[in-house]
Scaffold this motif. Structure first.
Motif, PDB file in Angstrom:
ATOM      1  N   SER A  17      16.796   7.992 -17.226  1.00 11.89           N
ATOM      2  CA  SER A  17      17.180   6.599 -17.125  1.00 11.89           C
ATOM      3  C   SER A  17      17.020   5.733 -18.546  1.00 11.89           C
ATOM      4  O   SER A  17      15.952   6.138 -18.995  1.00 11.89           O
ATOM      5  N   SER A  58      22.222  -0.701 -17.422  1.00 14.51           N
ATOM      6  CA  SER A  58      21.241   0.091 -16.846  1.00 14.51           C
ATOM      7  C   SER A  58      21.648   1.483 -16.401  1.00 14.51           C
ATOM      8  O   SER A  58      23.061   1.450 -15.841  1.00 14.51           O
ATOM      9  N   ASP A  77      21.339   5.619 -14.841  1.00 16.55           N
ATOM     10  CA  ASP A  77      20.390   6.554 -14.274  1.00 16.55           C
ATOM     11  C   ASP A  77      21.059   7.761 -14.000  1.00 16.55           C
ATOM     12  O   ASP A  77      21.883   7.900 -13.265  1.00 16.55           O
TER      13      ASP A  77
END
Length: 178
Positions: free
Chosen positions: A53, A46, A48
């Motif tokens: 994102s 992940s 961002d």
């Protein structure tokens, strides 16, 4: 190399334009594979950036995808292969998957053995797609994102335009199959 007004036929695509379009497809597809491989190397899925994102497929995500596919498939021999061989030996296969994705991504981005890289990608993603046929996923998820671009790149020698295959074919001639 390109067609002249005298030789061009209305409605046809110039060979050079077609080759450049395949180059864009090759590099974009390679970046997808390379970014997912790097997500596995750095074990980070992940991201961002504040204004943007996104997620990639790290080793844990890949294992989850394979676990779900293998346990829900109606193709029992394929599911058993993944459950009993791949997932039960994930230490080895996780590293193998990472290295294979790196090879596919680098091969496509640099255009070296680009057809072989595309075939390698098909061998990695094809069985997963087959196992997920009956899971009620979005129909075009794997074909649009992975299968169709890789099939086209396995057929077309896209690395011969702005890729290292161009140099290798000049050296090896018809003996360079990629």
């Amino acid at each position: 190399m390109g067609s002249t007004p005298e030789t061009a036929t209305a409605g046809t695509i110039d060979h050079d334009v077609f080759a450049r379009l395949f180059t864009v497809l090759r590099i974009f597809t390679g970046l997808v594979w390379l970014s997912n491989a790097l997500a596995k190397v750095f074990n980070k899925a992940s991201y961002d950036l504040g204004f943007f994102s996104f997620s990639l497929v790290d080793t844990g995500s890949a294992r989850s995808i394979l676990t779900g596919a293998a346990s829900h498939t109606d193709i029992r021999p394929l599911g058993a292969f993944y459950q009993n061989l791949v997932l039960s030996n994930w230490g080895f296969w996780g590293v193998f998957l990472t290295l294979a994705e790196l090879a596919v991504g680098i091969g496509l981005v640099l255009g070296v053995a680009s057809r072989l890289a595309a075939i390698g990608g098909l061998l990695l993603i094809g069985p997963v797609w087959i196992m997920l046929w009956n899971t009620n996923l979005y129909l075009w998820q794997y074909p649009a994102e992975d299968l169709l671009p890789l099939i086209l790149l396995a057929i077309a020698p896209a690395g011969r335009c702005f890729g290292l295959d161009e140099k290798l074919v000049a050296r090896w001639g018809r003996r360079w199959p990629f």
